[in-house]
Design a protein around this motif. Structure first.
Motif, PDB file in Angstrom:
ATOM      1  N   ALA A 190       0.831  -1.207   0.000  1.00 25.94           N
ATOM      2  CA  ALA A 190       0.000   0.000   0.000  1.00 25.94           C
ATOM      3  C   ALA A 190       0.865   1.255   0.000  1.00 25.94           C
ATOM      4  CB  ALA A 190      -0.927  -0.005   1.210  1.00 25.94           C
ATOM      5  N   GLY A 191       1.935   1.230   0.802  1.00 28.56           N
ATOM      6  CA  GLY A 191       2.841   2.377   0.821  1.00 28.56           C
ATOM      7  C   GLY A 191       3.497   2.603  -0.522  1.00 28.56           C
ATOM      8  N   TYR A 192       3.932   1.520  -1.164  1.00 23.44           N
ATOM      9  CA  TYR A 192       4.569   1.636  -2.478  1.00 23.44           C
ATOM     10  C   TYR A 192       3.584   2.143  -3.526  1.00 23.44           C
ATOM     11  CZ  TYR A 192       6.423   0.223  -6.992  1.00 23.44           C
ATOM     12  OH  TYR A 192       6.825   0.211  -8.303  1.00 23.44           O
ATOM     13  N   ASP A 193       2.362   1.616  -3.507  1.00 19.93           N
ATOM     14  CA  ASP A 193       1.365   2.045  -4.491  1.00 19.93           C
ATOM     15  C   ASP A 193       1.047   3.536  -4.348  1.00 19.93           C
ATOM     16  OD1 ASP A 193       1.260  -0.509  -5.478  1.00 19.93           O
ATOM     17  OD2 ASP A 193      -0.517  -1.093  -4.318  1.00 19.93           O
ATOM     18  N   THR A 194       0.967   3.994  -3.096  1.00 24.74           N
ATOM     19  CA  THR A 194       0.706   5.422  -2.869  1.00 24.74           C
ATOM     20  C   THR A 194       1.870   6.273  -3.368  1.00 24.74           C
ATOM     21  OG1 THR A 194      -0.643   4.914  -0.923  1.00 24.74           O
ATOM     22  CG2 THR A 194       0.224   7.157  -1.113  1.00 24.74           C
ATOM     23  N   ALA A 195       3.090   5.824  -3.089  1.00 26.12           N
ATOM     24  CA  ALA A 195       4.267   6.568  -3.541  1.00 26.12           C
ATOM     25  C   ALA A 195       4.333   6.607  -5.070  1.00 26.12           C
ATOM     26  CB  ALA A 195       5.534   5.937  -2.976  1.00 26.12           C
ATOM     27  N   GLY A 398      12.043  -6.164  16.598  1.00 23.41           N
ATOM     28  CA  GLY A 398      10.682  -6.527  16.931  1.00 23.41           C
ATOM     29  C   GLY A 398       9.946  -5.562  17.835  1.00 23.41           C
ATOM     30  N   THR A 399      10.533  -4.390  18.153  1.00 24.63           N
ATOM     31  CA  THR A 399       9.835  -3.441  19.031  1.00 24.63           C
ATOM     32  C   THR A 399       8.973  -2.456  18.251  1.00 24.63           C
ATOM     33  OG1 THR A 399      11.744  -1.946  19.010  1.00 24.63           O
ATOM     34  CG2 THR A 399      11.630  -3.599  20.783  1.00 24.63           C
ATOM     35  N   ARG A 400       9.167  -2.348  16.951  1.00 29.98           N
ATOM     36  CA  ARG A 400       8.341  -1.480  16.097  1.00 29.98           C
ATOM     37  C   ARG A 400       7.787  -2.310  14.944  1.00 29.98           C
ATOM     38  NH1 ARG A 400       9.784   3.854  17.418  1.00 29.98           N
ATOM     39  NH2 ARG A 400       7.872   4.429  16.281  1.00 29.98           N
ATOM     40  N   ASN A 401       6.676  -1.864  14.380  1.00 27.90           N
ATOM     41  CA  ASN A 401       6.078  -2.618  13.287  1.00 27.90           C
ATOM     42  C   ASN A 401       6.302  -1.909  11.956  1.00 27.90           C
ATOM     43  OD1 ASN A 401       4.101  -0.559  13.056  1.00 27.90           O
ATOM     44  ND2 ASN A 401       2.855  -1.564  14.635  1.00 27.90           N
ATOM     45  N   ILE A 402       5.840  -2.529  10.882  1.00 26.80           N
ATOM     46  CA  ILE A 402       6.087  -2.000   9.551  1.00 26.80           C
ATOM     47  C   ILE A 402       5.393  -0.663   9.322  1.00 26.80           C
ATOM     48  CG2 ILE A 402       4.116  -3.202   8.509  1.00 26.80           C
ATOM     49  CD1 ILE A 402       7.597  -2.537   6.939  1.00 26.80           C
ATOM     50  N   VAL A 403       4.236  -0.472   9.975  1.00 25.75           N
ATOM     51  CA  VAL A 403       3.517   0.803   9.831  1.00 25.75           C
ATOM     52  C   VAL A 403       4.366   1.944  10.367  1.00 25.75           C
ATOM     53  CG1 VAL A 403       1.466   2.096  10.521  1.00 25.75           C
ATOM     54  CG2 VAL A 403       1.276  -0.326   9.923  1.00 25.75           C
TER      55      VAL A 403
END
Length: 481
Positions: A190-195, A398-403
């Motif tokens: 989704a991030g790539y498509d928006t970019a 593992g303390t942060r996620n991809i979002v």
């Protein structure tokens, strides 16, 4: 070892794997002052303004003509039939009459004030043209830097797309080996498509900006020289709002033109009032023609003047006085109208004066704000770069996620765009401040030209030079980055 300088790497990826030196545009570049010169020669609006000025200045000779001699000549060919009942007499004559008339105004107060109003109107027209020509300087700069702004925006959007593509590839790799779930892949996609969509829009905006430049100059521009990041970002000189307002009050071209508009309205009022005044002209006339045509038709009957049939000459010279008494209220109505027009013009001048003061103060504040904004925006690139790196580390452990990673990337590239926007806002607000003060000239564009980069490459040069050098060093495998 964890990846560092993600922004620089993304920029390098967007360069399609070639060395930056090979990416320098080979098309002949155009600088700011050459664009302005093309606009001055080819812009349709400035050509129309010059034609309007030439037309408006003709009011002076037209008004002056009312105070100069008026000479006319003519001829008349006519048949004349004379008939008397007692004694019975009928005569038919034909002849030609030539005549000339000369009139020289001696006292015409209304025409004198009309001439004064025309001269004020001509001065106003000259200042209006100067204001339009000065505005063309600003229009040229705005169109030029709008292109650079759009190019820098496209370059950062391409780099952002490359970063999101790389993130998508990594998410797929992590999903394949079981280190992440499908959600990470979908978020990255989704991030790539928006970019990618933003990059397509940015490409159109570049084309639109170039088209606006073509409309201004009637010339196609394949490439423009870009602005170096070394442009000094300094407060206006003097850095005193009152000094700028005082200069604007004395030199703003539109405000000066409004002063002449008021002068013209005052003279027009005097002209209307003079409609009550008497007029005095010196007049002379000359006629030559058949005696019947000139009124000698008695042929000597009962007059004691012997009959004659030749041509007659008549000439006269004298003074003609006219005293207006009543014209149906026309003159009084015109005077009342002129009073209102004068009041209207004075109020418009006052409104313009207030706007000039407001714009000058606002632009002075804007330039000072831009100085601090450029510094802050540049620092925000570094801060967002560090925040992205920290978020990527957190994602790895593992303390942060991809979002979180995607949001940090968006923030980074947004900071790059706002930094470049702040640079161009600083340049244009400086020029607008000088225009408000009435001091803007082509020399200001020439001064900016010294900071243009002939081999400007948007895909590289949208970044401040220190980050660009870091990206280049990293691409070359320098372990210090």
């Amino acid at each position: 070892m964890l990846r560092r300088l993600s922004l620089a790497v993304a920029v390098a990826s967007a360069m399609t794997g070639q060395a930056w030196a090979a990416q320098a545009p080979t098309t002949a570049m155009n600088d700011l002052i050459s664009v302005y010169r093309e606009a001055a020669q080819n812009n349709a609006d400035i050509a129309a303004a010059r034609a309007d000025y030439q037309a408006r200045r003709e009011v002076v000779p037209q008004a002056r003509a009312g105070l100069l001699p008026n000479l006319s000549a003519g001829a008349e060919l006519a048949d004349t039939r004379t008939k008397l009942d007692s004694p019975s007499y009928t005569a038919n004559r034909s002849g030609t009459v030539y005549q000339a008339n000369l009139s020289q105004p001696l006292f015409r107060a209304d025409r004198w004030f009309q001439l004064q109003a025309a001269e004020a109107t001509s001065e106003q027209a000259a200042l209006d043209l100067s204001a339009t020509e000065q505005n063309l300087i600003l229009q040229s700069a705005e169109s030029y830097f709008n292109v650079l702004r759009a190019q820098d925006n496209l370059a950062s959007t391409k780099a952002e797309e490359a970063a999101f593509k790389r993130q998508l590839d990594q998410s797929n790799e992590r999903f394949d080996v079981g280190l992440s779930d499908k959600t990470d892949v979908l978020e990255s996609q989704a991030g790539y498509d928006t970019a990618r969509a933003n990059r397509i829009i940015a490409e159109r905006q570049v084309d639109d900006a170039f088209q606006a430049l073509t409309t201004l100059t009637n010339r196609e521009y394949p490439a423009l020289e870009g602005m170096r990041h070394t442009l000094p970002i300094l407060a206006p000189t003097p850095n005193n709002a009152k000094a700028w307002v005082d200069t604007a009050s004395a030199q703003n071209l539109n405000l000066l033109a409004s002063n002449y508009a008021v002068d013209a309205a005052k003279e027009t009022l005097s002209q209307r009032k003079s409609g009550h005044a008497p007029t005095l002209d010196a007049v002379a006339s000359y006629q030559k023609g058949d005696n019947d045509s000139l009124g000698f038709t008695n042929s000597g009957l009962n007059s004691g003047i012997p009959p004659y049939s030749g041509d007659v000459e008549q000439s006269s010279i004298g003074l003609q006085l006219n005293i207006p008494i009543y014209s149906g209220g026309l003159t009084s109505s015109q005077v009342r109208e002129a009073y209102q027009r004068l009041d209207q013009t004075e109020q418009q001048r006052e409104s313009l004066r207030r706007k000039v003061v407001q714009d000058t103060r606002n632009l002075h504040r804007a330039v000072n704000t831009d100085v601090e904004t450029v510094k802050a925006r540049k620092q925000s690139i570094v801060s967002n770069q560090s925040a992205l790196e920290a978020t990527e580390i957190g994602y790895q452990v593992g303390t942060r996620n991809i979002v979180d990673v995607l949001d940090a990337q968006r923030q980074l590239y947004s900071s790059v765009r706002t930094y470049n926007d702040a640079r161009y806002d600083y340049i244009l607000n400086n020029l607008r401040l000088k225009q408000a003060a009435g001091t803007l000239s082509p020399a200001d564009l020439e001064a900016l030209d010294t900071y243009l980069k002939p081999d400007y490459n948007p895909d590289k040069d949208f970044l401040p030079p220190d980050l660009a050098k870091a990206a280049e060093a990293q691409m070359q495998g320098n372990p210090n980055y």
